[in-house]
Design a protein around this motif. Structure first.
Motif, PDB file in Angstrom:
ATOM      1  N   ILE A  59     -25.303  26.504 -36.894  1.00  0.00           N
ATOM      2  CA  ILE A  59     -24.045  26.025 -37.515  1.00  0.00           C
ATOM      3  C   ILE A  59     -23.551  25.897 -38.900  1.00  0.00           C
ATOM      4  O   ILE A  59     -24.635  25.159 -39.771  1.00  0.00           O
ATOM      5  N   LEU A  60     -23.053  26.464 -40.197  1.00  0.00           N
ATOM      6  CA  LEU A  60     -23.512  26.699 -41.005  1.00  0.00           C
ATOM      7  C   LEU A  60     -22.195  25.439 -41.596  1.00  0.00           C
ATOM      8  O   LEU A  60     -21.142  25.638 -41.449  1.00  0.00           O
ATOM      9  N   LEU A  61     -22.513  24.577 -42.393  1.00  0.00           N
ATOM     10  CA  LEU A  61     -20.905  23.757 -43.482  1.00  0.00           C
ATOM     11  C   LEU A  61     -21.482  23.741 -44.766  1.00  0.00           C
ATOM     12  O   LEU A  61     -22.640  23.169 -45.364  1.00  0.00           O
ATOM     13  N   HIS A  62     -20.271  23.782 -45.066  1.00  0.00           N
ATOM     14  CA  HIS A  62     -20.270  24.765 -46.566  1.00  0.00           C
ATOM     15  C   HIS A  62     -21.553  25.000 -47.344  1.00  0.00           C
ATOM     16  O   HIS A  62     -22.416  24.262 -48.155  1.00  0.00           O
ATOM     17  N   GLY A  63     -22.135  26.029 -46.745  1.00  0.00           N
ATOM     18  CA  GLY A  63     -23.148  27.115 -47.091  1.00  0.00           C
ATOM     19  C   GLY A  63     -24.850  26.258 -46.144  1.00  0.00           C
ATOM     20  O   GLY A  63     -25.492  26.561 -46.607  1.00  0.00           O
ATOM     21  N   LYS A  64     -24.715  25.067 -45.865  1.00  0.00           N
ATOM     22  CA  LYS A  64     -25.639  24.422 -44.922  1.00  0.00           C
ATOM     23  C   LYS A  64     -26.123  24.372 -43.455  1.00  0.00           C
ATOM     24  O   LYS A  64     -25.007  24.401 -42.963  1.00  0.00           O
ATOM     25  N   ASP A  65     -27.188  24.610 -43.363  1.00  0.00           N
ATOM     26  CA  ASP A  65     -27.163  24.798 -41.952  1.00  0.00           C
ATOM     27  C   ASP A  65     -27.224  23.727 -41.508  1.00  0.00           C
ATOM     28  O   ASP A  65     -28.510  22.917 -41.979  1.00  0.00           O
ATOM     29  N   VAL A  66     -27.387  22.745 -40.936  1.00  0.00           N
ATOM     30  CA  VAL A  66     -26.493  21.833 -39.084  1.00  0.00           C
ATOM     31  C   VAL A  66     -27.186  21.592 -38.388  1.00  0.00           C
ATOM     32  O   VAL A  66     -26.781  21.461 -38.073  1.00  0.00           O
ATOM     33  N   THR A  67     -27.716  23.083 -37.858  1.00  0.00           N
ATOM     34  CA  THR A  67     -27.843  23.447 -36.564  1.00  0.00           C
ATOM     35  C   THR A  67     -28.869  21.962 -36.216  1.00  0.00           C
ATOM     36  O   THR A  67     -28.511  21.472 -34.939  1.00  0.00           O
ATOM     37  N   THR A  68     -29.844  21.493 -36.525  1.00  0.00           N
ATOM     38  CA  THR A  68     -30.402  20.446 -36.752  1.00  0.00           C
ATOM     39  C   THR A  68     -30.485  19.339 -37.252  1.00  0.00           C
ATOM     40  O   THR A  68     -31.492  18.598 -37.094  1.00  0.00           O
ATOM     41  N   VAL A  69     -29.683  19.082 -37.977  1.00  0.00           N
ATOM     42  CA  VAL A  69     -29.505  17.860 -38.213  1.00  0.00           C
ATOM     43  C   VAL A  69     -28.655  16.691 -37.179  1.00  0.00           C
ATOM     44  O   VAL A  69     -27.746  17.127 -36.673  1.00  0.00           O
ATOM     45  N   LYS A  70     -29.238  16.598 -37.838  1.00  0.00           N
ATOM     46  CA  LYS A  70     -28.420  14.473 -36.810  1.00  0.00           C
ATOM     47  C   LYS A  70     -27.515  14.897 -36.451  1.00  0.00           C
ATOM     48  O   LYS A  70     -26.462  14.833 -37.784  1.00  0.00           O
ATOM     49  N   ALA A  71     -27.029  14.347 -35.696  1.00  0.00           N
ATOM     50  CA  ALA A  71     -25.166  13.719 -35.791  1.00  0.00           C
ATOM     51  C   ALA A  71     -24.540  13.331 -36.729  1.00  0.00           C
ATOM     52  O   ALA A  71     -23.886  13.339 -37.409  1.00  0.00           O
ATOM     53  N   ASN A 114     -11.067   9.085 -44.057  1.00  0.00           N
ATOM     54  CA  ASN A 114     -12.566   8.428 -44.134  1.00  0.00           C
ATOM     55  C   ASN A 114     -13.346   9.100 -42.841  1.00  0.00           C
ATOM     56  O   ASN A 114     -15.059   7.776 -42.779  1.00  0.00           O
ATOM     57  N   SER A 115     -12.874   9.903 -42.001  1.00  0.00           N
ATOM     58  CA  SER A 115     -13.459  10.369 -41.026  1.00  0.00           C
ATOM     59  C   SER A 115     -14.160  11.700 -41.780  1.00  0.00           C
ATOM     60  O   SER A 115     -14.579  11.462 -43.211  1.00  0.00           O
ATOM     61  N   GLY A 116     -15.319  12.515 -41.033  1.00  0.00           N
ATOM     62  CA  GLY A 116     -16.757  13.542 -41.871  1.00  0.00           C
ATOM     63  C   GLY A 116     -15.049  14.918 -42.541  1.00  0.00           C
ATOM     64  O   GLY A 116     -14.438  14.990 -42.250  1.00  0.00           O
ATOM     65  N   LYS A 117     -15.883  15.426 -42.941  1.00  0.00           N
ATOM     66  CA  LYS A 117     -15.697  16.986 -43.672  1.00  0.00           C
ATOM     67  C   LYS A 117     -14.297  17.454 -42.597  1.00  0.00           C
ATOM     68  O   LYS A 117     -13.955  17.694 -42.881  1.00  0.00           O
ATOM     69  N   VAL A 118     -15.723  17.328 -41.481  1.00  0.00           N
ATOM     70  CA  VAL A 118     -15.093  18.098 -39.743  1.00  0.00           C
ATOM     71  C   VAL A 118     -14.277  17.314 -38.635  1.00  0.00           C
ATOM     72  O   VAL A 118     -15.231  16.363 -38.789  1.00  0.00           O
ATOM     73  N   ILE A 119     -13.279  17.412 -38.317  1.00  0.00           N
ATOM     74  CA  ILE A 119     -13.046  17.179 -37.610  1.00  0.00           C
ATOM     75  C   ILE A 119     -12.686  17.042 -35.995  1.00  0.00           C
ATOM     76  O   ILE A 119     -11.603  18.462 -36.210  1.00  0.00           O
ATOM     77  N   LEU A 120     -13.180  16.810 -35.171  1.00  0.00           N
ATOM     78  CA  LEU A 120     -13.152  17.313 -34.085  1.00  0.00           C
ATOM     79  C   LEU A 120     -12.561  16.324 -32.890  1.00  0.00           C
ATOM     80  O   LEU A 120     -13.262  15.315 -32.353  1.00  0.00           O
ATOM     81  N   LEU A 121     -11.248  17.281 -31.983  1.00  0.00           N
ATOM     82  CA  LEU A 121     -10.942  15.761 -31.544  1.00  0.00           C
ATOM     83  C   LEU A 121     -10.362  17.470 -30.195  1.00  0.00           C
ATOM     84  O   LEU A 121     -10.444  18.177 -30.165  1.00  0.00           O
ATOM     85  N   ASP A 122     -10.864  15.869 -29.107  1.00  0.00           N
ATOM     86  CA  ASP A 122     -11.130  16.781 -27.778  1.00  0.00           C
ATOM     87  C   ASP A 122     -10.182  16.045 -27.127  1.00  0.00           C
ATOM     88  O   ASP A 122      -9.637  14.604 -26.640  1.00  0.00           O
ATOM     89  N   GLU A 123      -9.237  16.923 -26.789  1.00  0.00           N
ATOM     90  CA  GLU A 123      -7.740  16.748 -25.774  1.00  0.00           C
ATOM     91  C   GLU A 123      -6.671  15.810 -26.299  1.00  0.00           C
ATOM     92  O   GLU A 123      -6.913  14.214 -25.771  1.00  0.00           O
ATOM     93  N   PRO A 124      -6.520  15.798 -27.655  1.00  0.00           N
ATOM     94  CA  PRO A 124      -5.899  13.813 -28.685  1.00  0.00           C
ATOM     95  C   PRO A 124      -4.480  13.940 -28.089  1.00  0.00           C
ATOM     96  O   PRO A 124      -3.900  13.104 -28.197  1.00  0.00           O
ATOM     97  N   PHE A 125      -4.106  15.243 -27.510  1.00  0.00           N
ATOM     98  CA  PHE A 125      -2.357  14.952 -27.165  1.00  0.00           C
ATOM     99  C   PHE A 125      -2.075  14.634 -25.705  1.00  0.00           C
ATOM    100  O   PHE A 125      -0.923  14.593 -25.673  1.00  0.00           O
ATOM    101  N   CYS A 126      -2.890  14.368 -25.069  1.00  0.00           N
ATOM    102  CA  CYS A 126      -2.906  14.552 -23.518  1.00  0.00           C
ATOM    103  C   CYS A 126      -1.541  13.867 -23.330  1.00  0.00           C
ATOM    104  O   CYS A 126      -1.699  13.725 -22.096  1.00  0.00           O
ATOM    105  N   GLU A 127      -2.239  12.547 -23.732  1.00  0.00           N
ATOM    106  CA  GLU A 127      -1.408  11.250 -23.696  1.00  0.00           C
ATOM    107  C   GLU A 127       0.295  10.924 -24.265  1.00  0.00           C
ATOM    108  O   GLU A 127       0.936  10.279 -23.576  1.00  0.00           O
ATOM    109  N   MET A 128       0.282  12.039 -25.137  1.00  0.00           N
ATOM    110  CA  MET A 128       1.409  11.828 -25.751  1.00  0.00           C
ATOM    111  C   MET A 128       2.804  13.360 -25.880  1.00  0.00           C
ATOM    112  O   MET A 128       2.897  13.810 -24.881  1.00  0.00           O
TER     113      MET A 128
END
Length: 163
Positions: A59-71, A114-128
């Protein structure tokens, strides 16, 4: 520069949740991942976030390999629908009460900056309901574009992906 997912794989025991998955997502994009329960949507989001260890790929983010970078060091924010208050942080400011579209967007935009450069949403609209979902999705797209964020959301409801 984009998020590049290159041939990632994740296995739980003898079951492959992800196998040789590749894609590229550009900055400012909002994409939806559709599939039934158990199809690997959450596994993909967790893999991107660094919450699970991959069995292969990079997994690369902006050209940097983040595969083993801590979450915590990836610059990626994962909001899960598993009783997590995260969606209230993101959507709670404008899903109820106020009807002024600009005020609703301002609240969301403040949360997304204030969130990260990548925002991941798991089932964000299910209750709407559909009206709330449309408001939130429009604000999400606008804020992602303005803040140059990548937003990936997972849903088992196809109508949420195509709205």
């Amino acid at each position: 520069m984009p998020l590049v997912i290159d041939k990632i794989s994740k296995r739980y025991g003898n079951i492959w949740a992800l196998r040789d998955l590749s894609c590229t997502v550009e900055d400012g994009s909002v994409i939806g991942i559709f599939g039934p329960s158990g199809s690997g949507k959450s596994a993909l989001l967790k893999a991107i976030a660094g919450a699970v260890k991959l069995n292969g790929g990079t997994i690369l983010l902006h050209g940097k390999d983040v595969t083993t970078v801590k979450a915590k060091e990836r610059g990626i924010t994962l909001f899960s629908g598993d009783g997590d208050a995260g969606f209230m942080d993101l959507f709670g400011r404008f899903t109820g009460g106020e009807s002024n579209g600009e005020k609703q967007f301002d609240g969301f935009e403040a949360a997304i900056k204030n969130s990260g450069k990548v925002i991941l949403l798991d089932e964000p609209f299910c209750e709407m309901d559909p009206a709330q979902r449309d408001i939130c999705f429009a604000a999400l797209k606008k804020a992602a574009k303005i803040r140059d964020r990548i937003v990936i959301f997972a849903s088992s409801d196809f109508s949420q992906i195509i709205s």
